[in-house]
Motif scaffolding. Structure first.
Motif, PDB file in Angstrom:
ATOM      1  N   UNK A   1      22.104   9.399 -85.763  1.00 26.29           N
ATOM      2  CA  UNK A   1      22.560   9.440 -84.372  1.00 26.29           C
ATOM      3  C   UNK A   1      23.779  10.350 -84.229  1.00 26.29           C
ATOM      4  N   UNK A   2      24.746  10.189 -85.111  1.00 23.47           N
ATOM      5  CA  UNK A   2      25.965  11.002 -85.060  1.00 23.47           C
ATOM      6  C   UNK A   2      25.633  12.480 -85.222  1.00 23.47           C
ATOM      7  N   UNK A   3      24.816  12.786 -86.211  1.00 27.58           N
ATOM      8  CA  UNK A   3      24.485  14.181 -86.483  1.00 27.58           C
ATOM      9  C   UNK A   3      23.668  14.790 -85.347  1.00 27.58           C
ATOM     10  N   UNK A   4      22.823  13.973 -84.707  1.00 33.07           N
ATOM     11  CA  UNK A   4      22.007  14.468 -83.599  1.00 33.07           C
ATOM     12  C   UNK A   4      22.854  14.719 -82.356  1.00 33.07           C
ATOM     13  N   UNK A   5      23.679  13.752 -81.989  1.00 35.63           N
ATOM     14  CA  UNK A   5      24.480  13.866 -80.768  1.00 35.63           C
ATOM     15  C   UNK A   5      25.511  14.992 -80.875  1.00 35.63           C
ATOM     16  N   UNK A   6      26.053  15.194 -82.073  1.00 36.11           N
ATOM     17  CA  UNK A   6      27.084  16.218 -82.249  1.00 36.11           C
ATOM     18  C   UNK A   6      26.496  17.594 -82.566  1.00 36.11           C
ATOM     19  N   UNK A   7      25.161  17.689 -82.598  1.00 32.41           N
ATOM     20  CA  UNK A   7      24.482  18.958 -82.911  1.00 32.41           C
ATOM     21  C   UNK A   7      24.980  19.532 -84.239  1.00 32.41           C
ATOM     22  N   UNK A   8      25.214  18.634 -85.174  1.00 35.11           N
ATOM     23  CA  UNK A   8      25.768  19.050 -86.462  1.00 35.11           C
ATOM     24  C   UNK A   8      24.668  19.557 -87.383  1.00 35.11           C
ATOM     25  N   UNK A   9      24.837  20.774 -87.879  1.00 36.59           N
ATOM     26  CA  UNK A   9      23.946  21.321 -88.887  1.00 36.59           C
ATOM     27  C   UNK A   9      24.752  21.437 -90.174  1.00 36.59           C
ATOM     28  N   UNK A  10      24.543  20.497 -91.071  1.00 40.36           N
ATOM     29  CA  UNK A  10      25.428  20.373 -92.229  1.00 40.36           C
ATOM     30  C   UNK A  10      25.340  21.569 -93.173  1.00 40.36           C
ATOM     31  N   UNK A  11      24.165  22.107 -93.367  1.00 40.01           N
ATOM     32  CA  UNK A  11      24.035  23.239 -94.271  1.00 40.01           C
ATOM     33  C   UNK A  11      23.940  22.846 -95.728  1.00 40.01           C
TER      34      UNK A  11
END
Length: 316
Positions: A101-111
């Protein structure tokens, strides 16, 4: 084996202590392991000798915020630091949904590769230097302890004995270590005749929040090191109008003595015990010591402890 306490407060951060986080390192290893990740753990890591680039695995004891709210920031900063080493996170059911949820909402692409493993009580995981068993505790939400058994050292060659028969270090040493019979000067040498007695791996329990230390039962017996929460003195706990499921110093001391715990480090200290209050952490120490006669420490943030091969804990 070395432990770095990155957060030792119960529930909320204070000027003296951040919330729960603990780093674990093994000798001759290029990585380290994080147990719990309360808010601002990444700040604590930066102030320590540990490096987020060498962080390999994170274990979360339970889903109370003071034990895992630091994950989103740490995961994001790891990318910004170009620390692209794969990372694994082990936690109770719900940790995967939270992080996704956190990664989706923040549009985070960890790499970098992120593995999220949800565990249950009695699950066993094997790593290159140790095995880890998940043990159930008793708390207001599902909470767990981690029983860590370091691998035994079974392939230590008796170099002195080999030199005594004229064999200098060579590839033949490696063959004996692999369990192979070799021929030296026309004589067969069997590996079992030239190996030192195995060195038993150290045993450690790192526990999350828990009202009843003795729930760990036989796993506590003679344990080399127990790291356990100790939120209140017994008197303060008894005065609480609303009881919370945490361990008192009295219970921790009595259980550790009964189970012959070799070394004990108490953490997760209630903010009421501080340098500016009428009662500091010494009241926790003194109450544990009334019954527990082993080596005892109360952890502070940035304390570093080493557990020797002889299973003696020392503060560095």
């Amino acid at each position: 084996m070395q432990l770095t306490f990155l957060g030792t407060s119960a529930g909320k951060p204070t000027k003296e202590r951040n919330v729960s986080a603990l780093g674990l390192e093994f000798q001759q290893d290029d990585k380290w392991y994080l147990f719990d990740c309360g808010e601002a753990t990444q700040h604590q890591i930066m102030r320590s000798r540990l490096s987020s680039g060498k962080l390999s695995t994170i274990f979360i004891t339970h889903l109370h915020g003071d034990h895992y709210f630091g994950l989103p920031g740490l995961l994001s900063s790891k990318k910004l630091d170009t620390a692209f080493r794969p990372l694994s996170i082990y936690g109770p059911k719900g940790i995967k949904r939270f992080l996704e949820c956190v990664l989706d909402v923040s549009f985070e692409n960890l790499g970098y590769e992120l593995k999220i493993i949800e565990f249950e009580a009695d699950d066993l995981f094997v790593f290159d230097k140790f095995s880890l068993k998940v043990l159930a505790l008793e708390h207001s939400v599902e909470s767990f302890a981690f029983y860590i058994k370091e691998n035994d050292i079974t392939n230590k060659i008796n170099e002195e004995k080999l030199r005594a028969i004229g064999m200098e270090p060579s590839a033949l040493y490696g063959e004996l270590q692999k369990g192979n019979t070799i021929v030296f000067r026309g004589e067969e040498l069997h590996p079992e005749d030239f190996m030192l007695t195995p060195i038993e791996g150290r045993r450690v329990i790192l526990a999350g929040d828990n009202v009843r230390p003795d729930i760990l039962g036989e796993y506590l017996e003679g344990i080399d090191l127990l790291v356990h929460e100790c939120t209140y003195t017994q008197a303060d706990y008894d005065r609480l109008k609303v009881k919370v499921l945490h361990t008192t110093a009295k219970d921790l001391g009595e259980t550790s003595q009964k189970r012959d715990v070799k070394n004990l480090i108490a953490s997760h200290i209630n903010p009421r015990y501080n340098k500016h209050a009428s009662e500091g952490v010494e009241v926790i120490y003194n109450e544990i010591q009334q019954s527990y006669k082993g080596r005892l420490y109360i952890a502070d943030d940035f304390d570093v402890y080493r557990l020797s091969r002889e299973c003696v804990i020392e503060k560095l």
